[in-house]
Design an enzyme around this catalytic site. Structure first.
Site, mmCIF file in Angstrom:
data_model
loop_
_atom_site.group_PDB
_atom_site.id
_atom_site.type_symbol
_atom_site.label_atom_id
_atom_site.label_comp_id
_atom_site.label_asym_id
_atom_site.label_seq_id
_atom_site.Cartn_x
_atom_site.Cartn_y
_atom_site.Cartn_z
ATOM 1 C CE LYS A 1 59.849 44.671 76.317
ATOM 2 N NZ LYS A 1 60.765 43.979 75.407
ATOM 3 N N PRO B 1 54.408 38.505 75.277
ATOM 4 C CG PRO B 1 55.846 37.490 76.811
ATOM 5 C CD PRO B 1 55.294 37.365 75.431
ATOM 6 C CD GLU B 2 56.667 43.208 71.619
ATOM 7 O OE1 GLU B 2 56.453 44.396 71.359
ATOM 8 O OE2 GLU B 2 57.071 42.390 70.778
#
Length: 415
Positions: free
Chosen positions: A54, A2-3
């Site tokens: 994010k 997760p970026e």
DNA sequence: TCTGTATGGGGAA
DNA sequence: TCCCCCTACAGAT
């Protein structure tokens, strides 16, 4: 993974999979989650998603209700936004009810029979959600979808002390680079041949607030005050039409354009993403820990602000280890781990979920194990070191036990 | 069995 | 600045 790009792909996944799906009832949370309850309950609602840097926002919108008709007591008649941050391991997945992913911590149930469930899955539980939330105020504009204001936000705040730090560390500051994470900073700096531990202000202060690529003006680069910057001088010519802020926008978009393949759990295939990486965790690249203990991957010079006197015992230990080995050896180890991590992603996750009671039991068992383990004789360490190594041992062993009891639970449930 | 590592970030001192 | 949250895994011992 997760970026920014993954968060965006997650929002695309939700919109695609939940298109036309009607959800119903309450939003349910796992027993172990410490994130807040979601006080939303509706006979019929839809789910849509958007992303910013994010963060992902889910919007739950009640449907079918005549606005003049009274809504049942306790039922929502207004949409609710929930803001998610993914931590290190969060993602969404839509499954049937009996295939709930392990570590599904927030669940939205569809109205169909049999029903499907949209899960927020997060093995490490570093992710969070905020019902009735808004985009976190301290985070800057999205590097991908608010490029102009992202660029302005950085360049109009260069006097901020945040920019006293090395560029690689500033790039993880979400106040200015909302969406950049550890692999993106490595890829972006690598492409520009910018040493990661050069002062951020030095790198940024020559840049125009208008994106020159868009306005077709000649690019003026000012790296002249960076010592030992032969490579940068070359870049001046080679990368005439881009700069760090533009790449902070376009490189993440490249990842988005690779498609949802890496994210889609049904077709888990990270080979495309792996092939895309030029620097992060790649053979032959160097890596050091930054001042926050995060691994910075790069090529060539590290830059003048590279951490030297590392205070934390963990970091000291790492440095000692690195002194004992040349980079090549270290690369082999790191690369091996990284490959295995990617390989891990290829393995379809177990779909058996622990019952709440079993989760509770596992935690109780874990607590018992913690107490036993702390009774072990301690290593001879500096006080600081002692504290950390004990914590590590405690964590590690308790996790082993927890993992063991989980395995046992699964064995039991499969019988 | 132990140790180190992982694409993040909140909060105490 | 440092510690902590937490699981899962590979490699070392």
């Amino acid at each position: 993974m997760p970026e920014g790009p993954e968060l965006h792909l997650a929002s695309c996944y939700v919109n695609k999979m939940c298109d036309g799906v009607v959800f119903t009832g309450a939003v349910r949370k796992s027993e172990v989650s410490k994130s807040p309850d979601v006080p939303f309950n509706s006979e019929a609602y839809r789910i849509t998603a958007t992303s910013r840097g994010k963060e992902v926002k889910l919007t739950l919108t009640p449907i079918g209700g005549d606005s003049k008709r009274r809504v049942k007591a306790g039922q929502a008649d207004q949409p609710m936004d929930i803001i998610f941050r993914f931590g290190m391991s969060g993602f969404f997945r839509l499954t049937s009810e009996d295939e709930l992913p392990k570590h599904s911590h927030l669940r939205f149930y569809s109205k169909e029979k049999p029903c499907r469930v949209l899960s927020f899955v997060d093995a490490r539980r570093f992710g969070t959600w905020h019902p009735n939330g808004t985009w976190q105020p301290d985070r800057g504009p999205c590097i991908m979808f608010e490029y102009k204001s992202f660029r302005e936000n950085v360049l109009s705040h260069l006097s901020d002390r945040a920019f006293d730090r090395p560029i690689c560390e500033v790039m993880l500051n979400q106040k200015y680079f909302n969406g950049i994470g550890n692999y993106l900073r490595a890829e972006i700096l690598y492409r520009l041949n910018i040493p990661p531990f050069v002062c951020a202000r030095t790198v940024l202060e020559g840049l125009e607030s208008e994106d020159l690529c868009e306005s077709e003006k000649p690019v003026k680069k000012e790296f002249s005050d960076v010592k030992g910057s032969d490579r940068i001088t070359k870049v001046k010519v080679k990368e005439e039409k881009t700069d760090l802020l533009r790449l902070s926008h376009t490189v993440p978009l490249e990842v988005v354009s690779l498609g949802g393949k890496g994210y889609d759990p049904e077709k888990a295939d990270y080979s495309g993403f792996q092939a895309w990486l030029q620097c992060y965790s790649v053979d032959g690249m160097k890596s050091v820990r930054d001042h926050n203990g995060r691994t910075m991957w790069f090529q060539g010079d590290s830059g003048p602000m590279v951490p030297k006197d590392l205070k934390s015992p963990k970091a000291k230990k790492r440095v000692k280890k690195e002194d004992d080995h040349d980079y090549t050896d270290k690369k082999k180890v790191s690369r091996g781990r990284s490959k295995s991590t990617l390989k891990r992603k290829l393995i379809k996750e177990e779909t058996v979920i622990k019952t709440p009671k079993k989760e509770k039991d596992a935690r109780l068992k874990e607590a018992g194990s913690k107490r036993r383990k702390t009774e072990k004789p301690q290593e001879i360490n500096t006080p600081h070191r002692e504290k950390r190594s004990t914590a590590r041992r405690r964590k590690s062993s308790s996790n082993d036990t927890a993992a063991g009891s989980q395995r046992q639970s699964r064995r039991m449930s499969s019988k």
